[in-house]
Design a protein around this motif. Structure first.
Motif, PDB file in Angstrom:
ATOM      1  N   THR A 253       0.841  -1.200   0.000  1.00 41.64           N
ATOM      2  CA  THR A 253       0.000   0.000   0.000  1.00 41.64           C
ATOM      3  C   THR A 253       0.874   1.248   0.000  1.00 41.64           C
ATOM      4  O   THR A 253       0.639   2.205  -0.749  1.00 41.64           O
ATOM      5  CB  THR A 253      -0.917   0.016   1.242  1.00 41.64           C
ATOM      6  N   MET A 256       2.521   1.706  -3.453  1.00 40.78           N
ATOM      7  CA  MET A 256       1.543   2.106  -4.467  1.00 40.78           C
ATOM      8  C   MET A 256       1.146   3.560  -4.289  1.00 40.78           C
ATOM      9  O   MET A 256       1.072   4.322  -5.243  1.00 40.78           O
ATOM     10  CB  MET A 256       0.299   1.244  -4.266  1.00 40.78           C
ATOM     11  N   LEU A 293      -7.168   0.729   8.901  1.00 44.21           N
ATOM     12  CA  LEU A 293      -7.047  -0.156   7.748  1.00 44.21           C
ATOM     13  C   LEU A 293      -8.146   0.089   6.715  1.00 44.21           C
ATOM     14  O   LEU A 293      -7.962  -0.177   5.535  1.00 44.21           O
ATOM     15  CB  LEU A 293      -7.031  -1.608   8.204  1.00 44.21           C
ATOM     16  N   ILE A 294      -9.305   0.594   7.182  1.00 42.70           N
ATOM     17  CA  ILE A 294     -10.346   0.951   6.221  1.00 42.70           C
ATOM     18  C   ILE A 294      -9.806   2.037   5.299  1.00 42.70           C
ATOM     19  O   ILE A 294      -9.960   1.979   4.079  1.00 42.70           O
ATOM     20  CB  ILE A 294     -11.610   1.436   6.964  1.00 42.70           C
ATOM     21  N   GLY A 297      -7.207   0.541   2.819  1.00 44.32           N
ATOM     22  CA  GLY A 297      -7.816  -0.174   1.705  1.00 44.32           C
ATOM     23  C   GLY A 297      -8.401   0.786   0.686  1.00 44.32           C
ATOM     24  O   GLY A 297      -8.192   0.653  -0.522  1.00 44.32           O
ATOM     25  N   LEU A 298      -9.105   1.783   1.219  1.00 39.08           N
ATOM     26  CA  LEU A 298      -9.744   2.772   0.349  1.00 39.08           C
ATOM     27  C   LEU A 298      -8.691   3.541  -0.452  1.00 39.08           C
ATOM     28  O   LEU A 298      -8.816   3.727  -1.663  1.00 39.08           O
ATOM     29  CB  LEU A 298     -10.549   3.729   1.230  1.00 39.08           C
ATOM     30  N   LEU A 300      -5.706   2.577  -1.223  1.00 38.50           N
ATOM     31  CA  LEU A 300      -5.062   1.709  -2.211  1.00 38.50           C
ATOM     32  C   LEU A 300      -5.922   1.613  -3.470  1.00 38.50           C
ATOM     33  O   LEU A 300      -5.438   1.767  -4.596  1.00 38.50           O
ATOM     34  CB  LEU A 300      -4.834   0.323  -1.600  1.00 38.50           C
ATOM     35  N   ILE A 301      -7.233   1.393  -3.280  1.00 36.09           N
ATOM     36  CA  ILE A 301      -8.126   1.284  -4.435  1.00 36.09           C
ATOM     37  C   ILE A 301      -8.153   2.598  -5.214  1.00 36.09           C
ATOM     38  O   ILE A 301      -7.989   2.619  -6.433  1.00 36.09           O
ATOM     39  CB  ILE A 301      -9.559   0.926  -3.977  1.00 36.09           C
ATOM     40  N   ILE A 304      -4.977   3.292  -7.287  1.00 35.43           N
ATOM     41  CA  ILE A 304      -4.853   2.524  -8.524  1.00 35.43           C
ATOM     42  C   ILE A 304      -5.841   3.032  -9.568  1.00 35.43           C
ATOM     43  O   ILE A 304      -5.528   3.118 -10.751  1.00 35.43           O
ATOM     44  CB  ILE A 304      -5.056   1.024  -8.247  1.00 35.43           C
ATOM     45  N   LEU A 305      -7.043   3.411  -9.118  1.00 34.67           N
ATOM     46  CA  LEU A 305      -8.047   3.854 -10.079  1.00 34.67           C
ATOM     47  C   LEU A 305      -7.771   5.258 -10.613  1.00 34.67           C
ATOM     48  O   LEU A 305      -7.919   5.512 -11.803  1.00 34.67           O
ATOM     49  CB  LEU A 305      -9.442   3.822  -9.445  1.00 34.67           C
ATOM     50  N   PHE A 306      -7.372   6.170  -9.727  1.00 35.61           N
ATOM     51  CA  PHE A 306      -7.361   7.571 -10.137  1.00 35.61           C
ATOM     52  C   PHE A 306      -5.999   8.239 -10.159  1.00 35.61           C
ATOM     53  O   PHE A 306      -5.835   9.275 -10.791  1.00 35.61           O
ATOM     54  CB  PHE A 306      -8.310   8.386  -9.257  1.00 35.61           C
TER      55      PHE A 306
ATOM     56  N   LEU B  90     -10.711  -0.570 -14.691  1.00 38.41           N
ATOM     57  CA  LEU B  90      -9.355  -1.035 -15.007  1.00 38.41           C
ATOM     58  C   LEU B  90      -9.335  -1.964 -16.216  1.00 38.41           C
ATOM     59  O   LEU B  90      -8.263  -2.300 -16.719  1.00 38.41           O
ATOM     60  CB  LEU B  90      -8.756  -1.773 -13.800  1.00 38.41           C
ATOM     61  N   ARG B  93      -7.265  -0.808 -19.217  1.00 35.44           N
ATOM     62  CA  ARG B  93      -5.839  -0.457 -19.122  1.00 35.44           C
ATOM     63  C   ARG B  93      -5.142  -1.251 -18.034  1.00 35.44           C
ATOM     64  O   ARG B  93      -4.279  -0.761 -17.339  1.00 35.44           O
ATOM     65  CB  ARG B  93      -5.682   1.040 -18.818  1.00 35.44           C
ATOM     66  N   MET B 101      -3.536  -5.846  -7.138  1.00 28.88           N
ATOM     67  CA  MET B 101      -3.432  -4.871  -6.046  1.00 28.88           C
ATOM     68  C   MET B 101      -4.776  -4.245  -5.731  1.00 28.88           C
ATOM     69  O   MET B 101      -5.093  -4.005  -4.571  1.00 28.88           O
ATOM     70  CB  MET B 101      -2.449  -3.782  -6.435  1.00 28.88           C
ATOM     71  N   VAL B 102      -5.577  -3.979  -6.761  1.00 32.85           N
ATOM     72  CA  VAL B 102      -6.863  -3.346  -6.482  1.00 32.85           C
ATOM     73  C   VAL B 102      -7.753  -4.339  -5.726  1.00 32.85           C
ATOM     74  O   VAL B 102      -8.499  -3.959  -4.811  1.00 32.85           O
ATOM     75  CB  VAL B 102      -7.519  -2.815  -7.789  1.00 32.85           C
ATOM     76  N   GLY B 105      -6.694  -4.245  -2.218  1.00 26.85           N
ATOM     77  CA  GLY B 105      -7.292  -3.072  -1.580  1.00 26.85           C
ATOM     78  C   GLY B 105      -8.717  -3.360  -1.145  1.00 26.85           C
ATOM     79  O   GLY B 105      -9.124  -3.038  -0.024  1.00 26.85           O
ATOM     80  N   ILE B 108      -8.670  -5.628   1.925  1.00 26.60           N
ATOM     81  CA  ILE B 108      -8.380  -4.909   3.171  1.00 26.60           C
ATOM     82  C   ILE B 108      -9.613  -4.119   3.609  1.00 26.60           C
ATOM     83  O   ILE B 108     -10.003  -4.133   4.770  1.00 26.60           O
ATOM     84  CB  ILE B 108      -7.181  -3.946   2.978  1.00 26.60           C
ATOM     85  N   LEU B 109     -10.249  -3.463   2.633  1.00 26.43           N
ATOM     86  CA  LEU B 109     -11.414  -2.624   2.932  1.00 26.43           C
ATOM     87  C   LEU B 109     -12.561  -3.457   3.510  1.00 26.43           C
ATOM     88  O   LEU B 109     -13.105  -3.137   4.575  1.00 26.43           O
ATOM     89  CB  LEU B 109     -11.855  -1.922   1.646  1.00 26.43           C
ATOM     90  N   ASN B 112     -11.972  -4.943   7.040  1.00 26.04           N
ATOM     91  CA  ASN B 112     -12.005  -4.019   8.163  1.00 26.04           C
ATOM     92  C   ASN B 112     -13.355  -3.360   8.344  1.00 26.04           C
ATOM     93  O   ASN B 112     -13.731  -3.010   9.454  1.00 26.04           O
ATOM     94  CB  ASN B 112     -10.879  -2.995   8.025  1.00 26.04           C
TER      95      ASN B 112
END
Lengths: 326, 293
Positions: A253, A256, A293-294, A297-298, A300-301, A304-306, B90, B93, B101-102, B105, B108-109, B112
């Motif tokens: 994390t 990234m 950790l919430i 995770g958020l 990390l997502i 990667i997306l934006f 995704l 691309r 990895m997503v 993520g 993890i989300l 928790n």
């Protein structure tokens, strides 16, 4: 001012701030956070070396961290080896395991590599849990010796407080950074990036990807083990928890969010997330819940997306815009 | 062969059938969309908690059936939503690393968030049959566990019917064989992705109810089903549904026997030993075909 001079100036200022920091901030808790940020910086830099520069996703990085920590702790406790040598011994043993894992892992990629490396770490974690004579099982090894004092002439430095460890970790981060920068800047590093971007192309001009990947696997494991040793003598407690998957997830994390495949990225990611997570922990008293950790995770997502290039990419964009306006 | 051996084989087959179910979802999503979804086990976790709530509300064996239906609906919907929000952007691309990895993520989300909403205390799904045991001559088991086994079988049978008989099922299989050719034949690829992901998650959700019936339920339970499902999937070949069925049963039996005869402490590692062996010897899995559902 030439770019080179400005770079050197920037480094000198940054170093001066980092060296003077403990003189200004005396809070031990803050120093503790700084030490952990440093250890995670080394871990993230080493993980990123493999993932960012060769495109291989190692999800067992925590195993190398744990191996380094256990090696250094056990050597110091059972043979009386100086912890200073133990740090490097931990790195070397981790590197050996990296080499061992690297051989089969070379043939794998993507999900296959990811799950194999998870398996490697989980098996070793179970070994650490169950080899009670050596590791004291799930209780872990407590009372790991501190780093021994250094004497140079009349000058003597003891390693007792967080602040003392801060300097050790700072030196370790600089050492890691120096090695990795040299590696990436060298012909070796350029070859790695060529391989990552076009493996077939690299092969066609006579590069053997296997030996390169194996070398990086080993080096990456070395630094993770080194970080583990630092942690062992700082926290004075080594437990199987160090090898757990969530530690690897923290590291990836950080890499990234900072920016994969860059050198500044892992540093930015590790430092900012360590600070953020402490901030969230202090909020826990107010919110009554642990949202650390919430948020991880958020983030990390969303990264990667934006913002695929991470914080480094954001800073680059802002910098370019500022320059353009002038 | 002594009865302990057969008893362990039976236990292994029952657990294995649940592994198969969860792994089929994973392997379908991989076969059609090339996504390795590390959050798969969390869909099972959500399914298990759905069952906890339905059982508290209705109870009895009617409640148990009701929880399977509710879990299928809730988790199927969750799958469709996460596909749209997290994975779809995704698809144009992607690299392996981004996708994995997503999903980490997401893992993890969800883990928790579950801790936040459901608390750390482990829950159980009660036994609607009041602990009735069934004697099969050479081995015995509880009626509930036997029921789990048959339910997993029925679900897999329904899936096979769906994939082989329905129009959408054929479209899904076509897409997994060749995405571009399928598009040229006028298949709405996004619709296929949505349904595939929904069904894949749904299977994990139903599997989660069964998993939660056999084991304890807690917020971070998702990691184990994820890892088991990956082990099974690699064993059977990624994207291969038949392979996942056999892979699940093999893993279940291997764990039961290994845990009993070799070392209980290393039971959870047996799957990893197997996949490392499989990957070294036959990376395409034990069951031939390289890819495609």
């Amino acid at each position: 001012m030439s770019a080179r001079l400005r770079n050197i100036l920037l480094w000198v200022v940054a170093l001066a701030v980092l060296i003077l920091l403990p003189q200004v901030v005396e809070d031990r808790y803050f120093m503790h956070i700084a030490v952990m940020a440093g250890i995670f910086t080394i871990l993230t830099l080493s993980w990123n070396l493999l993932a960012g520069y060769t495109g291989q996703l190692n999800l067992g990085h925590a195993a190398f961290y744990g191996i380094g920590a256990y090696t250094s702790a056990i050597l110091a406790m059972q043979t009386g080896l100086s912890p200073w040598l133990g740090l490097f011994a931990g790195g070397l043993v981790a590197a050996l395991f990296g080499l061992m894992l690297g051989f089969p892992a070379l043939r794998l990629s993507g999900p296959y590599l990811a799950i194999t490396t998870i398996g490697f770490a989980e098996i070793l974690r179970l070994v650490a849990m169950n080899w009670v004579e050596l590791t004291r099982g799930s209780l872990g090894l407590s009372g790991v010796p501190l780093l021994t004092p250094i004497h140079i002439g009349d000058w003597r430095m003891q390693f007792y407080f967080e602040r003392d460890y801060y300097y050790v970790v700072l030196a370790a981060v600089l050492f890691t950074l120096f090695c990795i920068r040299r590696l990436i800047g060298s012909e070796f590093g350029v070859t790695l990036q060529a391989m990552r971007d076009d493996e077939a192309g690299a092969q066609s001009i006579g590069i053997n990807p296997s030996s390169y990947k194996l070398a990086v696997f080993t080096i990456s494991a070395f630094f993770a083990g080194f970080a583990g040793g630092l942690f062992a003598h700082f926290a004075r407690l080594v437990s199987p928890e160090l090898l757990a998957l969530h530690n690897t997830f923290d590291v990836l994390t950080m890499a990234m969010i900072g920016g994969l495949g860059t050198i500044a990225g892992p540093i930015l990611g590790a430092v900012s997330l360590t600070i953020l997570s402490e901030a969230l922990r202090s909020m826990e008293e107010v919110l009554k819940i642990d949202i650390r950790l919430i948020v991880y995770g958020l983030l990390l997502i969303l990264t990667i997306l934006f913002m695929r290039e991470g914080l480094v990419g954001v800073i680059k964009n802002v910098w370019a815009r500022v320059k353009g306006d002038r | 062969m002594d009865s302990l051996f057969l008893q362990q084989v039976l236990n292994g087959l029952i657990t294995g059938s649940v592994y198969s179910l969860i792994a089929i979802g994973l392997t379908m999503i991989f076969g059609v969309m090339k996504i390795s979804n590390f959050a798969q086990g969390d869909y099972s976790m959500v399914g298990a908690y759905t069952a906890v709530f339905v059982m508290a509300w209705v109870g009895g064996w009617l409640g148990w059936i009701g929880s399977v239906v509710a879990a299928a609906a809730v988790v199927g919907l969750l799958g469709v939503v996460t596909e749209r929000l997290v994975f779809r952007p995704l698809m144009t691309r992607w690299t392996d690393i981004d996708m994995i990895m997503v999903s980490i993520g997401l893992f993890i989300l969800l883990d928790n968030l579950a801790q936040l909403f459901f608390g750390a205390t482990p829950r159980m799904i009660g036994d609607p049959f009041g602990g009735t045991t069934v004697d099969l001559g050479v081995a015995s088991t509880s009626l509930l566990r036997l029921f789990c086994f048959f339910f997993a079988g029925i679900t897999i049978f329904c899936l096979e019917l769906f994939l082989n008989r329905s129009r959408m099922g054929v479209a899904i299989r076509a897409t997994s064989q060749n995405r571009f050719a399928a598009q040229l034949m006028g298949i709405d690829i996004n619709q296929v992705y949505r349904i595939t992901f929904g069904v894949g998650a749904l299977l994990a959700g139903v599997g989660g109810v069964l998993y939660g019936t056999l084991f304890a339920i807690y917020p971070t339970m998702g990691a184990l089903p994820t890892l088991k499902a990956f082990a099974v999937t690699i064993l059977g070949g990624m994207g291969n549904i038949r392979g996942a069925i056999w892979g699940g049963l093999i893993l279940g039996v291997a764990e039961a026997l290994g845990g009993n005869y070799i070392a209980m402490e290393y039971k959870q590692a047996i799957g990893f030993f197997i996949i490392i062996l499989v990957l070294l010897v036959k990376p395409s899995g034990l069951f031939g075909r390289k890819e495609g559902a």
